[in-house]
Motif scaffolding. Structure first.
Motif, PDB file in Angstrom:
ATOM      1  N   THR A   1      10.782   0.178  -4.039  1.00 37.35           N
ATOM      2  CA  THR A   1       9.484  -0.441  -5.004  1.00 37.35           C
ATOM      3  C   THR A   1       8.351   0.834  -5.048  1.00 37.35           C
ATOM      4  O   THR A   1       8.277   1.470  -4.201  1.00 37.35           O
TER       5      THR A   1
ATOM      6  N   ILE B   1       4.515   1.698  -5.828  1.00 35.55           N
ATOM      7  CA  ILE B   1       3.153   0.904  -5.700  1.00 35.55           C
ATOM      8  C   ILE B   1       2.165   1.980  -6.179  1.00 35.55           C
ATOM      9  O   ILE B   1       2.174   2.982  -5.356  1.00 35.55           O
TER      10      ILE B   1
ATOM     11  N   SER C   1       5.882  -7.039  -3.071  1.00 30.88           N
ATOM     12  CA  SER C   1       7.352  -6.213  -2.960  1.00 30.88           C
ATOM     13  C   SER C   1       8.252  -6.925  -2.503  1.00 30.88           C
ATOM     14  O   SER C   1       8.038  -7.842  -1.691  1.00 30.88           O
TER      15      SER C   1
ATOM     16  N   ASN D   1       8.628   1.242   0.355  1.00 34.47           N
ATOM     17  CA  ASN D   1       8.067   1.145  -0.793  1.00 34.47           C
ATOM     18  C   ASN D   1       7.299   2.737  -0.670  1.00 34.47           C
ATOM     19  O   ASN D   1       6.851   3.182   0.153  1.00 34.47           O
TER      20      ASN D   1
END
Length: 198
Positions: free
Chosen positions: A4, A6, A84, A89
């Motif tokens: 993910t 961010i 998430s 991440n």
């Protein structure tokens, strides 16, 4: 492994005088520039909006608000990690418009080469860049406790959780070029103009 992305975009931009994430950049915005650099490396983008979620309503990405408002970047990181669904991440601040895909791909390579640490961030010439790195969701419980205890200094937290710091040589070996330039950030109107002229 799924990742993910961010982007921390909830700062107050006091020194800039306006929301730096939404400043114009190459016909788009600084935030969109960062997102485009990150997209090839991740499966999903989360924008951490602080308390100003409405500012990003038009974006086609997931947007989260702080659960601990007024507690700075750690609160933004916490809200996004909580949202998430992947272990790992990639994190960056919205005020780093010179970041390129090579940085994010390089951070993934460095992360996948070791599983001993839950956070990996660059440290160039002694300066830590805590808002440009890789974070595992394992850090969430300790991070939440810090917010509850009002221990909000990011670099102090990283020391305590034995973050892995990577230097320029390691980043270059992982395929990241122009490392120092990519990690440039902007806090003032002068910084913004300087980076735009790059």
């Amino acid at each position: 492994m799924e990742w993910t992305g961010i982007i921390l975009a909830g700062g107050l931009s006091r020194r800039m005088g306006s929301n730096k994430a939404l400043l114009e950049w190459n016909g788009s915005s600084v935030l969109e520039q960062v997102i485009q650099a990150m997209i090839p490396a991740v499966n999903r983008i989360i924008v951490s909006a602080g308390t100003s979620k409405a500012a990003y309503n038009t974006l086609p990405y997931d947007c989260v608000q702080d659960n601990y408002p007024g507690k700075g970047p750690l609160a933004g990181l916490h809200a996004a990690l909580e949202a998430s669904e992947t272990d790992w991440n990639l994190i960056c601040a919205c005020d780093m418009p010179l970041l390129e895909s090579s940085f994010f791909e390089g951070m993934k390579r460095l992360t996948e080469s070791t599983q001993e640490h839950h956070v990996i961030v660059p440290r160039l010439a002694g300066r830590v860049h805590p808002l440009a790195g890789a974070y595992h969701r394992h850090v969430l419980p300790g991070l939440e406790q810090r917010l509850i205890d009002n221990q909000l200094k990011v670099t102090q937290w990283l020391e305590e959780i034995e973050c892995r710091y990577v230097d320029m040589d390691e980043l270059e070996s992982a395929g990241v070029h122009d490392v120092a330039i990519q990690l440039s950030n902007m806090n003032t109107q002068e910084d913004y103009e300087f980076l735009r002229n790059r």
